[in-house]
Design a protein around this motif. Structure first.
Motif, PDB file in Angstrom:
ATOM      1  N   ILE A 372     114.075  21.788   3.883  1.00  7.66           N
ATOM      2  CA  ILE A 372     114.461  20.550   4.558  1.00  7.66           C
ATOM      3  C   ILE A 372     113.271  19.606   4.652  1.00  7.66           C
ATOM      4  CG2 ILE A 372     115.417  19.551   6.676  1.00  7.66           C
ATOM      5  CD1 ILE A 372     116.641  22.319   7.244  1.00  7.66           C
ATOM      6  N   GLU A 373     113.503  18.322   4.318  1.00  9.79           N
ATOM      7  CA  GLU A 373     112.454  17.313   4.424  1.00  9.79           C
ATOM      8  C   GLU A 373     112.997  16.069   5.110  1.00  9.79           C
ATOM      9  OE1 GLU A 373     109.882  17.117   0.557  1.00  9.79           O
ATOM     10  OE2 GLU A 373     111.910  17.690  -0.031  1.00  9.79           O
ATOM     11  N   PHE A 374     112.218  15.536   6.035  1.00 11.05           N
ATOM     12  CA  PHE A 374     112.492  14.232   6.644  1.00 11.05           C
ATOM     13  C   PHE A 374     111.423  13.274   6.137  1.00 11.05           C
ATOM     14  CE2 PHE A 374     115.407  16.477   9.080  1.00 11.05           C
ATOM     15  CZ  PHE A 374     116.059  15.691  10.021  1.00 11.05           C
ATOM     16  N   ASP A 375     111.863  12.220   5.454  1.00 15.78           N
ATOM     17  CA  ASP A 375     110.927  11.270   4.855  1.00 15.78           C
ATOM     18  C   ASP A 375     111.056   9.920   5.566  1.00 15.78           C
ATOM     19  OD1 ASP A 375     109.275   9.772   3.284  1.00 15.78           O
ATOM     20  OD2 ASP A 375     110.375  10.083   1.404  1.00 15.78           O
ATOM     21  N   ASN A 376     110.128   9.661   6.503  1.00 21.84           N
ATOM     22  CA  ASN A 376     110.116   8.401   7.269  1.00 21.84           C
ATOM     23  C   ASN A 376     111.494   8.066   7.852  1.00 21.84           C
ATOM     24  OD1 ASN A 376     107.352   7.679   6.889  1.00 21.84           O
ATOM     25  ND2 ASN A 376     107.843   7.071   4.783  1.00 21.84           N
ATOM     26  N   VAL A 377     112.081   9.053   8.506  1.00 26.12           N
ATOM     27  CA  VAL A 377     113.432   8.897   9.039  1.00 26.12           C
ATOM     28  C   VAL A 377     113.396   8.186  10.387  1.00 26.12           C
ATOM     29  CG1 VAL A 377     115.434  10.129   9.968  1.00 26.12           C
ATOM     30  CG2 VAL A 377     114.376  10.869   7.816  1.00 26.12           C
ATOM     31  N   MET A 395     110.487  21.571   6.559  1.00 21.84           N
ATOM     32  CA  MET A 395     110.886  22.913   6.976  1.00 21.84           C
ATOM     33  C   MET A 395     111.108  23.719   5.708  1.00 21.84           C
ATOM     34  SD  MET A 395     113.641  21.848   9.930  1.00 21.84           S
ATOM     35  CE  MET A 395     113.241  20.607  11.181  1.00 21.84           C
ATOM     36  N   LYS A 396     110.263  24.694   5.467  1.00 23.20           N
ATOM     37  CA  LYS A 396     110.322  25.458   4.216  1.00 23.20           C
ATOM     38  C   LYS A 396     111.412  26.520   4.272  1.00 23.20           C
ATOM     39  CE  LYS A 396     105.407  24.688   3.272  1.00 23.20           C
ATOM     40  NZ  LYS A 396     104.087  25.329   3.060  1.00 23.20           N
ATOM     41  N   PRO A 397     111.911  26.927   3.113  1.00 22.72           N
ATOM     42  CA  PRO A 397     112.975  27.934   3.081  1.00 22.72           C
ATOM     43  C   PRO A 397     112.566  29.216   3.815  1.00 22.72           C
ATOM     44  CG  PRO A 397     112.679  26.963   0.924  1.00 22.72           C
ATOM     45  CD  PRO A 397     111.561  26.451   1.770  1.00 22.72           C
ATOM     46  N   ARG A 430     116.324  15.185   3.074  1.00 21.84           N
ATOM     47  CA  ARG A 430     116.559  15.940   1.840  1.00 21.84           C
ATOM     48  C   ARG A 430     116.690  17.431   2.141  1.00 21.84           C
ATOM     49  NH1 ARG A 430     112.242  12.514   0.336  1.00 21.84           N
ATOM     50  NH2 ARG A 430     112.878  10.816  -1.075  1.00 21.84           N
ATOM     51  N   ILE A 431     117.548  18.075   1.370  1.00 23.95           N
ATOM     52  CA  ILE A 431     117.641  19.537   1.389  1.00 23.95           C
ATOM     53  C   ILE A 431     117.512  20.010  -0.049  1.00 23.95           C
ATOM     54  CG2 ILE A 431     119.142  21.525   1.814  1.00 23.95           C
ATOM     55  CD1 ILE A 431     120.263  20.134   4.215  1.00 23.95           C
ATOM     56  N   ASP A 432     116.545  20.882  -0.283  1.00 23.69           N
ATOM     57  CA  ASP A 432     116.243  21.373  -1.635  1.00 23.69           C
ATOM     58  C   ASP A 432     115.977  20.220  -2.590  1.00 23.69           C
ATOM     59  OD1 ASP A 432     116.677  23.845  -0.567  1.00 23.69           O
ATOM     60  OD2 ASP A 432     118.583  24.208  -1.588  1.00 23.69           O
ATOM     61  N   ASP A 435     118.847  14.253  -1.649  1.00 22.56           N
ATOM     62  CA  ASP A 435     119.282  13.441  -0.521  1.00 22.56           C
ATOM     63  C   ASP A 435     120.643  13.967  -0.061  1.00 22.56           C
ATOM     64  OD1 ASP A 435     120.168  11.496   1.261  1.00 22.56           O
ATOM     65  OD2 ASP A 435     119.496   9.819   0.028  1.00 22.56           O
ATOM     66  N   ILE A 436     120.768  14.301   1.222  1.00 19.56           N
ATOM     67  CA  ILE A 436     122.026  14.901   1.680  1.00 19.56           C
ATOM     68  C   ILE A 436     123.198  13.919   1.575  1.00 19.56           C
ATOM     69  CG2 ILE A 436     120.882  16.552   3.187  1.00 19.56           C
ATOM     70  CD1 ILE A 436     121.625  14.817   5.569  1.00 19.56           C
ATOM     71  N   LYS A 437     122.911  12.627   1.409  1.00 15.89           N
ATOM     72  CA  LYS A 437     123.987  11.654   1.191  1.00 15.89           C
ATOM     73  C   LYS A 437     124.635  11.833  -0.190  1.00 15.89           C
ATOM     74  CE  LYS A 437     122.186   7.948   4.151  1.00 15.89           C
ATOM     75  NZ  LYS A 437     121.722   6.538   4.201  1.00 15.89           N
ATOM     76  N   ASP A 438     123.930  12.550  -1.096  1.00 16.30           N
ATOM     77  CA  ASP A 438     124.460  12.787  -2.435  1.00 16.30           C
ATOM     78  C   ASP A 438     125.269  14.079  -2.507  1.00 16.30           C
ATOM     79  OD1 ASP A 438     123.221  10.479  -3.366  1.00 16.30           O
ATOM     80  OD2 ASP A 438     121.363  11.544  -3.858  1.00 16.30           O
ATOM     81  N   LEU A 439     125.373  14.795  -1.379  1.00 16.75           N
ATOM     82  CA  LEU A 439     126.073  16.079  -1.362  1.00 16.75           C
ATOM     83  C   LEU A 439     127.439  15.932  -0.700  1.00 16.75           C
ATOM     84  CD1 LEU A 439     123.105  18.322  -0.147  1.00 16.75           C
ATOM     85  CD2 LEU A 439     123.789  17.820  -2.504  1.00 16.75           C
ATOM     86  N   LYS A 440     128.372  16.766  -1.114  1.00 18.30           N
ATOM     87  CA  LYS A 440     129.675  16.802  -0.452  1.00 18.30           C
ATOM     88  C   LYS A 440     129.496  17.340   0.969  1.00 18.30           C
ATOM     89  CE  LYS A 440     132.756  17.134  -4.413  1.00 18.30           C
ATOM     90  NZ  LYS A 440     133.883  17.866  -5.049  1.00 18.30           N
ATOM     91  N   ILE A 441     130.130  16.652   1.919  1.00 10.20           N
ATOM     92  CA  ILE A 441     129.913  16.980   3.327  1.00 10.20           C
ATOM     93  C   ILE A 441     130.352  18.405   3.647  1.00 10.20           C
ATOM     94  CG2 ILE A 441     130.566  16.383   5.693  1.00 10.20           C
ATOM     95  CD1 ILE A 441     130.720  13.477   4.791  1.00 10.20           C
ATOM     96  N   ASP A 442     131.544  18.790   3.186  1.00  7.99           N
ATOM     97  CA  ASP A 442     132.030  20.148   3.461  1.00  7.99           C
ATOM     98  C   ASP A 442     131.125  21.196   2.842  1.00  7.99           C
ATOM     99  OD1 ASP A 442     134.108  19.223   4.933  1.00  7.99           O
ATOM    100  OD2 ASP A 442     135.648  19.475   3.378  1.00  7.99           O
ATOM    101  N   SER A 443     130.656  20.899   1.644  1.00  8.12           N
ATOM    102  CA  SER A 443     129.773  21.836   0.952  1.00  8.12           C
ATOM    103  C   SER A 443     128.452  21.983   1.700  1.00  8.12           C
ATOM    104  CB  SER A 443     129.523  21.348  -0.467  1.00  8.12           C
ATOM    105  OG  SER A 443     128.692  22.233  -1.172  1.00  8.12           O
TER     106      SER A 443
END
Length: 614
Positions: A372-377, A395-397, A430-432, A435-443
């Motif tokens: 997990i990464e927060f970039d200037n959020v 936050m590392k795996p 970001r996760i892995d 950008d989490i906005k590019d991922l399906k929400i349910d997934s």
């Protein structure tokens, strides 16, 4: 008097407490586009049910209009006038057969429109509930649970009468009214004009009433929403009410809300009731005209431009039938006004779009590692409240990260952004590396489990509650998850073990037991990211010691975010992030932060002193 007096001390308070800017009565013209949208819910059944109901309606309506003509122009002016009793007998048998056919047509019409109405209401409520389920947290932040329940239950229910009777009756009454007008003018144009002289005045008055009545029914829906909100709040907070001996105050408060609901219903019903007596008065005027002017035409006779006795009898029949559909049209119009007030509120919810939107090309998450990464959020709940100020963290795996800080420092906001309950105002999460906005929400959320301080237990069995996040799990997997977190011991002591029925919100369980069930639920879901938001706050010290080993197993191999005020629970965390007013003050492991003797050191010291004081 008691009702009014009791509500006076709370008058202003209850109005303000349940006032929602989104729930207001407004002046709007009749929305035909909205009505057509409402009728789209009939479309799936238009081939099977609607044609049959319309045909049955036409059959019964035509028979009703044919019988007065047969009685007046055939039975009286022909059979009785010429004393042809055999023909009269055949007419009686024929009319009886027509009435039997009308009865059968009405039976099928009522059956089909009721099936249609029930299906439409079912679909509408299903769609509304499903839509609300997928709305963002921001939607629920602005509305009480009670006001949402009113729309899904009361507002949808108020449309039932419209769909089961109103629409088909509207069509039937329009057909009947037009048919009667045509027949009356065919029978005697002068007499038809005379009995209808009152119609322009009636339409003028009904038009004046229309806007006022519609606004009144809007107000009824709003007051019901406020009443339901208070009932929902009162039931959930009954223990607090009784603890502070505020039963009387709460009853007086309810009486104020209930009085407003009563007054709104009374006013709307009173205004709607104006139409009925006016139709009756119009009917009376029409009857007086029929008798006086009709008698004059009877005396003249058909040869001198008058009418025969049969025509007069048919007119009497049709005049009674004429005001009947007009009266029903007034009732149907009231139904339409109620339906408009309710459908406006229903479509407002259906038109509500999630603040967190899923992209059309969003990707499925496969083999999430939990990086997990927060970039200037930056994030703001509203313009006046900035919750996070340009936060950057990693936050590392498999790492356990603790978020600490005073109330309002931004801990829970970070957790909410990871689950994408909200989107950042600025910056990227970001996760892995994605950008989490590019991922399906349910997934995304299927790889995340959240354990809250105020855990929610659903009505049902213990087994069903643990299995909630993974319905396909076997009984053995449920038992194993409960054993790992230490819940198996108390579950087996219950009368029916894992099949024990728990009440709403799990009230038969202690706070610690409910929390242990939430741990088992989270473990069974097998997430890659685990968020513990004050998850051990409701567990006593003895129970906390028992689950420390279970937590190690729960956290093993997962990225874990722990939010805790009780700092003893986060000593073993790989990284501790100290927040204040939405900013990161310091971070490191327990040993490093204690050596810095900064904000974390002060938090630990003050908590240690507090425990010693106890």
């Amino acid at each position: 008097m008691a009702k009014t007096t009791a509500s006076q001390p709370n008058k202003n308070r209850h109005l303000n407490r349940f006032y929602y800017p989104l729930d207001q009565a407004v002046e709007k013209p009749f929305n035909w586009r909205q009505m057509l949208r409402l009728l789209t819910y009939v479309k799936p059944y238009s081939r099977k049910l609607v044609p049959g109901a319309i045909i049955a309606m036409f059959i019964s309506t035509l028979i009703r209009m044919a019988v007065p003509v047969i009685i007046g122009k055939v039975a009286i002016d022909v059979a009785i006038k010429h004393e042809d009793f055999n023909f009269l007998t055949y007419l009686v048998i024929g009319i009886s057969i027509l009435y039997l056919l009308s009865y059968l047509a009405n039976t099928f019409r009522i059956k089909w429109v009721n099936i249609l109405g029930q299906n439409v209401i079912y679909d509408l409520r299903k769609n509304l509930f499903s839509h609300v389920q997928h709305l963002s947290h921001n939607f629920f932040d602005k509305r009480s649970a009670g006001s949402i329940l009113v729309r899904i239950l009361n507002d949808v229910n108020s449309l039932q009468e419209l769909f089961t009777n109103g629409i088909i009756n509207l069509l039937m009454d329009v057909v009947m009214l037009l048919g009667i007008v045509v027949i009356l003018f065919v029978l005697s144009p002068p007499l038809a004009l005379a009995v209808m002289i009152i119609l322009p005045l009636m339409f003028y008055i009904s038009t004046k009433l229309r806007r006022n009545i519609r606004r009144s029914w809007q107000e009824v829906r709003i007051q019901k929403s406020r009443l339901n909100s208070h009932l929902n709040e009162s039931m959930q907070g009954i223990r607090i009410t009784q603890s502070f001996s505020q039963e009387r105050e709460n009853t007086e408060f309810f009486d104020g809300v209930n009085t407003d609901n009563y007054e709104s219903e009374r006013q709307a019903t009173k205004k709607s009731a104006y139409f009925g007596p006016f139709v009756e008065m119009s009917n009376a005027i029409g009857t007086v005209i029929l008798i006086s002017y009709g008698a004059h035409l009877l005396i003249l006779g058909e040869a001198n431009g008058g009418i025969e006795i049969g025509t007069f009898v048919s007119f009497a029949f049709f005049l009674g039938m004429f005001w009947e559909p007009i009266s029903r049209l007034g009732q149907i119009y009231n139904q339409l006004l109620v339906a408009m007030a309710s459908s406006e509120r229903i479509f407002e919810f259906l038109d509500e779009q999630p603040n967190v939107e899923e992209k059309a090309d969003a990707k499925e998450v496969h083999d999430m590692q939990g990086h997990i990464e927060f970039d200037n959020v930056q994030f703001s709940y509203n313009e006046d409240r900035v919750a996070l100020h340009e936060i950057s963290l990693e936050m590392k795996p498999g790492q356990t990260v603790a978020l600490v800080g005073h109330t309002g420092s931004g801990k829970s906001t970070i957790a909410n952004l990871i689950s994408r309950f909200y989107d950042p105002t600025a910056g990227v999460v970001r996760i892995d590396g994605m950008d989490i906005k590019d991922l399906k929400i349910d997934s995304l959320r299927s790889n995340i489990s959240v354990v809250l301080q105020d855990t929610f237990i659903f009505s049902g069995t213990i087994m069903e509650n643990i299995r909630f996040g993974r319905p396909e799990a076997t009984d053995e997997e449920v038992h194993e998850a409960a054993k790992v977190v230490g819940a198996d011991e108390f579950i087996k002591r219950l009368a029916d073990g894992y099949q024990t029925e728990v009440e709403e919100r799990g009230n038969i369980l202690s706070a610690g037991e409910r929390q242990l069930l939430s741990f088992a639920r989270a473990l069974l879901a097998n997430p890659r990211i685990l968020i513990l938001d004050e998850a051990t706050a409701s567990i006593d010290t003895e129970t906390e010691v028992k689950i420390q080993d279970a937590l190690k197993k729960l956290l093993h191999g997962r990225t874990a975010i722990m939010i805790a005020h009780r700092l003893s629970t986060i000593r073993e965390a790989d990284n501790i992030i100290v927040l204040e007013h939405g900013k990161i003050l310091e971070q490191g492991n327990h040993k490093e932060l204690m050596e810095k003797r900064g904000e974390y050191f002060d938090l630990v010291k003050s908590q240690f002193q507090m425990l010693n004081a106890l």
